[in-house]
Design an enzyme around this catalytic site. Structure first.
Site, PDB file in Angstrom:
ATOM      1  N   ASP A 155       0.814  -1.216   0.000  1.00 54.71           N
ATOM      2  CA  ASP A 155       0.000   0.000   0.000  1.00 54.71           C
ATOM      3  C   ASP A 155       0.850   1.270   0.000  1.00 54.71           C
ATOM      4  OD1 ASP A 155       0.971  -0.394   2.570  1.00 54.71           O
ATOM      5  OD2 ASP A 155      -0.976  -0.856   3.435  1.00 54.71           O
ATOM      6  N   ASN A 171      -7.134  -3.325  14.203  1.00 54.89           N
ATOM      7  CA  ASN A 171      -8.530  -3.600  13.841  1.00 54.89           C
ATOM      8  C   ASN A 171      -8.651  -4.776  12.860  1.00 54.89           C
ATOM      9  OD1 ASN A 171      -7.586  -2.559  11.463  1.00 54.89           O
ATOM     10  ND2 ASN A 171      -8.865  -0.733  11.467  1.00 54.89           N
ATOM     11  N   HIS A 183      -6.984  -5.092   9.987  1.00 55.37           N
ATOM     12  CA  HIS A 183      -6.758  -4.805   8.568  1.00 55.37           C
ATOM     13  C   HIS A 183      -5.488  -5.484   8.058  1.00 55.37           C
ATOM     14  CE1 HIS A 183      -4.371  -0.773   9.308  1.00 55.37           C
ATOM     15  NE2 HIS A 183      -3.562  -1.804   9.307  1.00 55.37           N
ATOM     16  N   GLU A 233      -9.419  -1.926   5.400  1.00 54.84           N
ATOM     17  CA  GLU A 233     -10.027  -1.739   6.713  1.00 54.84           C
ATOM     18  C   GLU A 233     -11.268  -2.635   6.852  1.00 54.84           C
ATOM     19  OE1 GLU A 233      -8.183  -0.276   8.618  1.00 54.84           O
ATOM     20  OE2 GLU A 233      -7.723   1.818   8.163  1.00 54.84           O
TER      21      GLU A 233
HETATM   22  P1  PGA Z   1       2.442  -2.030  12.444  1.00 50.87           P
HETATM   23  O1  PGA Z   1       1.270  -1.988  11.365  1.00 50.87           O
HETATM   24  O2  PGA Z   1       3.424  -3.044  11.977  1.00 50.87           O
HETATM   25  O3  PGA Z   1       2.992  -0.644  12.421  1.00 50.87           O
HETATM   26  O4  PGA Z   1       1.806  -2.391  13.739  1.00 50.87           O
HETATM   27  C1  PGA Z   1       0.741  -3.167  10.865  1.00 50.87           C
HETATM   28  C2  PGA Z   1      -0.418  -2.841   9.977  1.00 50.87           C
HETATM   29  O5  PGA Z   1      -1.114  -1.846  10.227  1.00 50.87           O
HETATM   30  O6  PGA Z   1      -0.664  -3.597   9.026  1.00 50.87           O
END
Ligand code: PGA
Length: 263
Positions: free
Chosen positions: A67, A136, A138, A143
């Site tokens: 992304d 959450n 995702h 999301e």
């Molecule tokens: P993080 O993010 O590794 O910074 O916890 C993971 C994500 O949001 O996919």
């Protein structure tokens, strides 16, 4: 799903890096799907060390990142292109022309998403997709409520995701609230998935991913439909799982099978 529960974040990073190194040594022209965020940083450090020590080469590797923030050019320090250059690409022998990140500065974002999908197809699909997971649930920037068969597209970020990533931005810096992200359908087409998660704030997302129903409410749960997934987590991220003892038992049994002492 293979579920590997390890002592801490460093062990998770080392396991993940070793897994990628063995794949690249078997198949040096692999197509890797890569992730940004805090979780993979330690793994990338391990990959850099392995490359410097001559244990792996990225010369013929192609990469696709999950992304990018919509509105940020790759030269912006908070863009995911910039992150990837800083955390991995600038320190290994990869040909940057073979590294793809969705174009956050594209004049026509939908066209950029389509081109990204086409590029994945042209390179023969993704061999191994590395994933983190949001608090959450995702994956990528898909999301909760994302279509489980979605393709690369523009997605609105939740307030929780914006807050979780706030620390990457300096005060006064505009933080985007939209993104371009590989779809859940795109991710699930990778031939193999390696999901890493560490820390107690991921415990609920990991529980819902592994033990919850398959539901758009927790995008990670779609991975239950995939044939070749390895979830590598530390004890804290595993802390809400109901069947930890069984997952550990499976790992021991698989080890015995591998060693030829099971039968
Ligand atoms: P993080 O993010 O590794 O910074 O916890 C993971 C994500 O949001 O996919």
């Amino acid at each position: 799903m293979r579920i590997v529960i390890l002592e801490n974040a460093q062990a998770v990073a080392e396991f993940g890096a070793n897994h990628i190194v063995s794949l690249l040594n078997k198949q040096p022209n692999s197509v890797l799907g890569l992730a940004t965020g805090t979780t993979p940083i330690k793994l990338y450090k391990e990959l850099i060390a392995a490359n410097k020590n001559g244990h792996v080469t990225f010369k013929n590797v192609t990469t696709f990142n999950l992304d990018e923030y919509l509105g940020l050019a790759g030269t912006h320090p908070q863009s995911y292109r910039y992150f990837m250059n800083e955390q991995l690409f600038d320190h290994v022998d990869i040909n940057k022309e073979n590294t793809f990140v969705p174009d956050g500065s594209a004049a026509i974002p939908t066209a950029a998403c389509e081109e990204f999908e086409n590029n994945i197809q042209e390179k023969g699909g993704i061999d191994l997709q590395l994933l983190g997971i949001g608090r959450n649930g995702h994956i990528g920037f898909n999301e909760p409520s994302s279509s489980l068969s979605s393709r690369t597209r523009v997605k609105t970020l939740t307030e929780d995701t914006v807050n979780a990533n706030k620390h990457f931005f300096t005060e006064g810096e505009v933080q985007p609230t939209l993104s371009l992200t590989m779809g859940i359908g795109t991710i699930n087409e990778a031939r193999e998935i390696l999901l890493l998660a560490t820390g107690s704030d991921k415990a609920e997302a990991i529980k819902n991913t592994i033990e919850g129903p398959i539901a758009a409410r927790c995008p990670g749960s779609i991975l239950q439909m995939h044939q070749h997934v390895t979830v590598v987590i530390d004890k804290e991220a595993a802390s809400s799982l109901e069947d930890i003892a069984f997952y550990q038992h499976i790992e021991r049994e698989n080890k015995r099978l591998k060693e030829g002492t099971a039968l």
